[in-house]
Write an enzyme that holds these catalytic residues in place. Structure first.
Site, mmCIF file in Angstrom:
data_model
loop_
_atom_site.group_PDB
_atom_site.id
_atom_site.type_symbol
_atom_site.label_atom_id
_atom_site.label_comp_id
_atom_site.label_asym_id
_atom_site.label_seq_id
_atom_site.Cartn_x
_atom_site.Cartn_y
_atom_site.Cartn_z
ATOM 1 N N PHE A 66 -2.186 -4.744 10.517
ATOM 2 C CA PHE A 66 -2.768 -4.136 9.320
ATOM 3 C C PHE A 66 -3.270 -2.721 9.600
ATOM 4 O O PHE A 66 -3.186 -1.838 8.746
ATOM 5 C CB PHE A 66 -3.918 -5.013 8.795
ATOM 6 C CG PHE A 66 -4.522 -4.521 7.519
ATOM 7 C CD1 PHE A 66 -3.912 -4.784 6.302
ATOM 8 C CD2 PHE A 66 -5.693 -3.783 7.523
ATOM 9 C CE1 PHE A 66 -4.466 -4.327 5.115
ATOM 10 C CE2 PHE A 66 -6.255 -3.317 6.340
ATOM 11 C CZ PHE A 66 -5.637 -3.590 5.132
ATOM 12 N N HIS A 97 -1.627 -15.244 3.793
ATOM 13 C CA HIS A 97 -2.075 -14.076 4.560
ATOM 14 C C HIS A 97 -0.879 -13.241 5.030
ATOM 15 O O HIS A 97 -0.903 -12.014 4.960
ATOM 16 C CB HIS A 97 -2.915 -14.555 5.752
ATOM 17 C CG HIS A 97 -3.447 -13.466 6.613
ATOM 18 N ND1 HIS A 97 -4.502 -12.673 6.228
ATOM 19 C CD2 HIS A 97 -3.079 -13.039 7.845
ATOM 20 C CE1 HIS A 97 -4.758 -11.796 7.187
ATOM 21 N NE2 HIS A 97 -3.908 -11.999 8.181
ATOM 22 N N PHE A 122 8.858 2.048 10.715
ATOM 23 C CA PHE A 122 8.418 0.660 10.548
ATOM 24 C C PHE A 122 9.062 -0.204 11.632
ATOM 25 O O PHE A 122 10.154 -0.744 11.451
ATOM 26 C CB PHE A 122 8.818 0.161 9.155
ATOM 27 C CG PHE A 122 8.280 -1.194 8.801
ATOM 28 C CD1 PHE A 122 6.999 -1.330 8.293
ATOM 29 C CD2 PHE A 122 9.060 -2.320 8.946
ATOM 30 C CE1 PHE A 122 6.503 -2.581 7.944
ATOM 31 C CE2 PHE A 122 8.589 -3.578 8.596
ATOM 32 C CZ PHE A 122 7.300 -3.708 8.090
#
Length: 164
Positions: A66, A97, A122
């Site tokens: 995150f 989640h 990414f």
């Protein structure tokens, strides 16, 4: 994407420019370190194989996947980088989640790239289980870190060529 037909580390059919003269930032998640450490090793090895030096690679660790978007932004604000590589691993669990983290990270990385007009890569595995993650971090499907580094080199080169 790694499949039975494509290995993440197979670049035999593509031309990879030299990384010489480019500066790369790498943000790597500490969560799932067995996997993210292997992704990092792969990315650094590919950058060096294509003429990058230790002085041209800055590595920062963050607690989890995150936090990769914030790390990419902090790297771009602190120094002049040609590309940032974000490496992480999110494994599907029993709750939603997984979906929230994957969505937030992919959007965050994209937003940082657009905000700073720099390639932000990414290099995040989003797998159903740990075995899939291992297979994509140096296992039978190659290494997503390799792929992320090649992408960073190609995008830094593209940006340089378009600025001329």
């Amino acid at each position: 994407m790694a499949t039975a037909f494509k290995n993440l580390s197979d670049f035999s059919s593509t031309e990879i420019p030299s990384a010489k003269g480019f500066k790369f930032g790498i943000a790597v998640s500490e969560w799932n370190h067995k996997v993210t450490g292997a992704l990092l090793d792969g990315a650094v090895a590919v950058l060096k194989k294509h003429d990058s030096t230790d002085n041209d690679i800055v590595i920062v660790s963050v607690p989890g996947t995150f936090e990769l978007s914030t790390a990419a932004q902090l790297l771009l604000e602190s120094q002049e980088f040609d590309a940032i590589i974000c490496l992480g691993c999110v494994v599907q669990g029993e709750t939603r989640h997984f979906d929230f983290i994957c969505d937030a990270v992919s959007n965050g990385i994209t937003n940082v790239a657009l905000k700073y007009n720099k390639p932000v890569i990414f290099g995040v595995l989003t797998t159903d289980n740990m075995q899939q993650a291992i297979e994509r971090s140096g296992g039978k499907h190659g290494n997503k870190g390799d792929e992320a580094a090649v992408t960073a080199i190609k995008m830094a080169d593209l940006a340089k060529r378009l600025k001329k």
